[in-house]
Write a protein that holds these residues in place. Structure first.
Motif, mmCIF file in Angstrom:
data_model
loop_
_atom_site.group_PDB
_atom_site.id
_atom_site.type_symbol
_atom_site.label_atom_id
_atom_site.label_comp_id
_atom_site.label_asym_id
_atom_site.label_seq_id
_atom_site.Cartn_x
_atom_site.Cartn_y
_atom_site.Cartn_z
ATOM 1 N N ASN A 148 0.805 -1.227 0.000
ATOM 2 C CA ASN A 148 0.000 0.000 0.000
ATOM 3 C C ASN A 148 0.838 1.277 0.000
ATOM 4 O O ASN A 148 0.417 2.306 -0.507
ATOM 5 C CB ASN A 148 -0.949 0.021 1.201
ATOM 6 C CG ASN A 148 -2.029 -1.044 1.079
ATOM 7 O OD1 ASN A 148 -2.491 -1.336 -0.023
ATOM 8 N ND2 ASN A 148 -2.405 -1.644 2.195
ATOM 9 N N ASP A 149 2.032 1.210 0.612
ATOM 10 C CA ASP A 149 2.874 2.402 0.676
ATOM 11 C C ASP A 149 4.335 1.993 0.787
ATOM 12 O O ASP A 149 4.656 0.809 0.897
ATOM 13 C CB ASP A 149 2.468 3.318 1.846
ATOM 14 C CG ASP A 149 2.472 2.598 3.186
ATOM 15 O OD1 ASP A 149 3.407 1.806 3.446
ATOM 16 O OD2 ASP A 149 1.546 2.817 3.991
ATOM 17 N N ALA A 179 9.303 -2.869 4.437
ATOM 18 C CA ALA A 179 9.174 -3.905 5.472
ATOM 19 C C ALA A 179 9.064 -5.293 4.834
ATOM 20 O O ALA A 179 9.670 -6.258 5.307
ATOM 21 C CB ALA A 179 7.962 -3.620 6.350
ATOM 22 N N GLN A 180 8.282 -5.383 3.761
ATOM 23 C CA GLN A 180 8.126 -6.653 3.063
ATOM 24 C C GLN A 180 9.444 -7.096 2.446
ATOM 25 O O GLN A 180 9.811 -8.275 2.499
ATOM 26 C CB GLN A 180 7.049 -6.524 1.986
ATOM 27 C CG GLN A 180 6.887 -7.733 1.075
ATOM 28 C CD GLN A 180 6.199 -8.912 1.729
ATOM 29 O OE1 GLN A 180 6.289 -9.107 2.941
ATOM 30 N NE2 GLN A 180 5.526 -9.716 0.931
ATOM 31 N N MET A 217 11.307 -0.646 -7.821
ATOM 32 C CA MET A 217 10.360 -1.695 -7.436
ATOM 33 C C MET A 217 9.056 -1.097 -6.910
ATOM 34 O O MET A 217 7.987 -1.679 -7.080
ATOM 35 C CB MET A 217 10.985 -2.583 -6.352
ATOM 36 C CG MET A 217 12.193 -3.355 -6.810
ATOM 37 S SD MET A 217 11.841 -4.589 -8.090
ATOM 38 C CE MET A 217 11.042 -5.863 -7.147
ATOM 39 N N PHE A 218 9.164 0.046 -6.258
ATOM 40 C CA PHE A 218 7.964 0.698 -5.725
ATOM 41 C C PHE A 218 8.138 2.207 -5.794
ATOM 42 O O PHE A 218 9.129 2.723 -5.292
ATOM 43 C CB PHE A 218 7.736 0.272 -4.261
ATOM 44 C CG PHE A 218 6.431 0.809 -3.719
ATOM 45 C CD1 PHE A 218 5.262 0.067 -3.809
ATOM 46 C CD2 PHE A 218 6.362 2.069 -3.143
ATOM 47 C CE1 PHE A 218 4.066 0.567 -3.331
ATOM 48 C CE2 PHE A 218 5.174 2.574 -2.663
ATOM 49 C CZ PHE A 218 4.017 1.821 -2.747
ATOM 50 N N PRO A 219 7.184 2.915 -6.420
ATOM 51 C CA PRO A 219 6.098 2.407 -7.264
ATOM 52 C C PRO A 219 6.683 1.616 -8.435
ATOM 53 O O PRO A 219 7.820 1.850 -8.822
ATOM 54 C CB PRO A 219 5.408 3.676 -7.759
ATOM 55 C CG PRO A 219 5.855 4.765 -6.839
ATOM 56 C CD PRO A 219 7.218 4.385 -6.370
ATOM 57 N N CYS A 275 -1.868 -2.942 -8.912
ATOM 58 C CA CYS A 275 -2.030 -2.925 -7.458
ATOM 59 C C CYS A 275 -1.842 -1.547 -6.848
ATOM 60 O O CYS A 275 -2.490 -1.225 -5.858
ATOM 61 C CB CYS A 275 -1.024 -3.875 -6.805
ATOM 62 S SG CYS A 275 -1.200 -5.580 -7.347
ATOM 63 N N VAL A 276 -0.918 -0.767 -7.385
ATOM 64 C CA VAL A 276 -0.541 0.488 -6.746
ATOM 65 C C VAL A 276 -1.572 1.568 -7.026
ATOM 66 O O VAL A 276 -2.000 1.756 -8.158
ATOM 67 C CB VAL A 276 0.844 0.945 -7.217
ATOM 68 C CG1 VAL A 276 1.219 2.283 -6.599
ATOM 69 C CG2 VAL A 276 1.870 -0.111 -6.844
#
Length: 198
Positions: free
Chosen positions: A74-75, A81-82, A150-152, A160-161
Motif C-alpha cells: 500500500n505504501d 518492510a516486506q 520496485m515501488f512504485p 495494485c498500486v
C-alpha cells in the motif's frame, strides 16, 4: 569601474535569488521522490559478456518472482518492510539460480541506503540523491550494474498500486523537456555542493 563591478555582482545575486526561489519547489519534489521510492540495484560480478548476461537473466528472475509481491504494497513503508522480511528468501533463491547457471560466485541481498546520480528509466527520470534500495550483489560486484524501481512499480506492470503512490508528473517525460533537464542538473550540483555524493 568599481560601481560597474558592484552592479554586476548585485545583478548576479538577484538573478541567483530568483532562480533559487523558483527552484525550491522543484527541489522539494525531488526530495519527496527519494522518500517514496524503493529501487532495485544489481551489480554484476564483472564486465565480461557472460557475467553481464547472468546479471540480466537474474534480473528477469527476480522481477518475475518478487516484482508483484513488492510493488503491490500500500505504501513505501510496507514495501520496505516486506522487502526486509523477504531478504533471506531472495538471497537463497538468487544463489540457487546462480548455482543452476553454473557460475562460481554467489549473491548477497541487502536493503541499503545508497546514493544514485540522476538517472532515467524509460520515460521516468529520478533525481540524484540517497534512496532505499534492494541491492543484489553478484560475486565481486565489480561489473556494470542494472537498476530499476520496485515501488512504485516501473519494472513490472501491475494494477495494485494506487494513484497516490505514483511519481510526480515532473519526473515523467523529463527527458523530453530541456528546462526540466537543466533543473535536474542544478539539483544534482546543489546536492554535490552539500556533500550528497559522499
Amino acid at each position: 569601474m568599481k560601481k560597474t563591478t558592484v552592479d554586476i555582482i548585485m545583478a548576479a545575486g538577484i538573478a541567483a535569488a530568483l532562480l533559487l526561489s523558483g527552484f525550491r519547489g522543484f527541489a522539494a519534489e525531488c526530495e519527496r521522490v527519494q522518500n517514496e521510492v524503493l529501487r532495485l540495484h544489481i551489480p554484476a560480478n564483472s564486465d565480461s559478456k557472460h557475467d553481464q548476461e547472468i546479471k540480466l537473466r537474474l534480473r528477469d528472475y527476480v522481477l518475475k518472482q518478487y516484482g508483484t509481491r513488492l510493488s503491490c504494497e500500500n505504501d513505501i513503508e510496507q514495501a520496505i518492510a516486506q522487502t526486509e522480511a523477504l531478504l533471506p528468501e531472495i538471497e537463497a533463491d538468487c544463489n540457487e539460480f546462480l548455482a543452476n547457471e553454473g557460475v562460481n560466485y554467489t549473491a548477497k541481498a541487502e536493503l541499503t541506503e545508497m546514493y544514485f546520480t540522476t538517472r532515467t528509466y524509460e520515460e521516468v527520470t529520478l533525481p540524484a540523491g540517497t534512496y532505499t534500495a534492494l541491492r543484489i550483489t553478484l560475486g565481486s560486484g565489480e561489473g556494470k550494474n542494472w537498476w530499476c524501481v520496485m515501488f512504485p512499480p516501473l519494472c513490472v506492470p501491475t494494477a495494485c498500486v494506487q494513484p497516490t503512490n505514483q511519481l510526480p508528473d515532473v519526473m515523467v517525460n523529463a527527458n523530453q523537456n530541456e528546462g526540466v533537464k537543466i533543473e535536474f542538473a542544478l539539483f544534482e550540483f546543489v546536492k554535490w555542493l552539500l556533500g550528497g555524493c559522499k
